[in-house]
Scaffold this active site. Sequence first.
Site, short mmCIF file in Angstrom:
data_model
loop_
_atom_site.label_atom_id
_atom_site.label_comp_id
_atom_site.label_asym_id
_atom_site.label_seq_id
_atom_site.Cartn_x
_atom_site.Cartn_y
_atom_site.Cartn_z
CE1 TYR A 60 -3.55 -2.40 -0.06
CE2 TYR A 60 -4.00 -1.95 2.24
CZ TYR A 60 -4.32 -2.60 1.07
OH TYR A 60 -5.41 -3.43 1.03
CB THR A 61 0.94 4.50 0.00
OG1 THR A 61 1.09 3.96 1.33
CG2 THR A 61 -0.47 4.98 -0.18
#
Length: 361
Positions: A60-61
């Site tokens: 994630y990110t």
Amino acid sequence: MPLNHYVTLGRSGLRVSPLCLGAMTFGEDLGWGSSVEESQRIIDRYIELGGNFIDTANFYTKSHSEKILGDHVGRHPARRDRLVIATKFSGNLYPGDPNGGGSGRKSIINAAENSLRRLQTDYIDLYWLHNWDIHTPIEETMAALEDLVRAGKVRYIGVSDTPAWKIAQANVLAHFRGWSSFIGLQIEYSLLERSVEQELVPMALEFGLGITPWSPLKSGALSGKYTRANAGQQKADRSAFLDQVLNEKTYALVDALGAIAREHGSTVARVALAWVQAQPGVSSTIIGARRLSQLEDNVGALEVKLTAEQLARLDALTQPTFGFPQSMQPMFPSLHNGGTTVNGVFAEPSSFGVVKGDKVY
């Protein structure tokens, strides 16, 4: 119902909040999301309200999400043991490395060690298989996860976005070999995504897997922000996800959600979340928040108790049509022997009794 009205995740003894804080938007590395400062404020407020369940993933990110959460735990070590930190593996973070992702032993062990480092913790409470790796035998995946559990680096394991038959195979294998089995199922589930009710939800009910829906507002389509009146006027950060669902069916559903929201003095988003929470087998719904105000609004869904008539109204607008073999059930009513229908799918009486509120599944 407050966030500290903890429920057990499926048939396990792991107690989690009825709403899980999703950390997919923590970090602005993809051009959208929450700043580090806003992410920290969101985590603080969620914990202050009694929440204990936070979900992230190793990619994630660009892995920043795990680091933001780890930095928070590092600054507040006393909070670690009361939190249930969940993260996922499977995505390849290292382009060019054939073992940089997937569900093989080499990849799983490496992913777990890196997640532990970013999260600044000695153990992961719930470790999710993010997606089924068709190139790796499920025996290898489950054996590697068992080794992590035995080493004390992982407490429980769960599975996300994987076919029901493969999950059933994995858990039966684990039961026969005395290994840890999946206790949770993370799937996309909302009023606009109910295809999971054909196979995945009945499977979860049968095996006692606690369902943790993601995207319960369908990437914001059910947030109340997008209506027939402002069609085409609102710019979405993730328009690629929304463009395909902002149609007449969705607008009609948003109208109905708005009417029910007015009956409760609530919001469209809260009613949509309340519908998901009311579904059989759902333990904890994952809510994402880019801003603190969004978290405050979403948590209010726990105060919305939909009536049977309101649930039926929403079901009628979104009821999926399933084919074989569910289509055969009405032909053999004498075989049901007291079973019930769950969202249009026949369910046998269950012996293990997954308790949710005042209902037993």
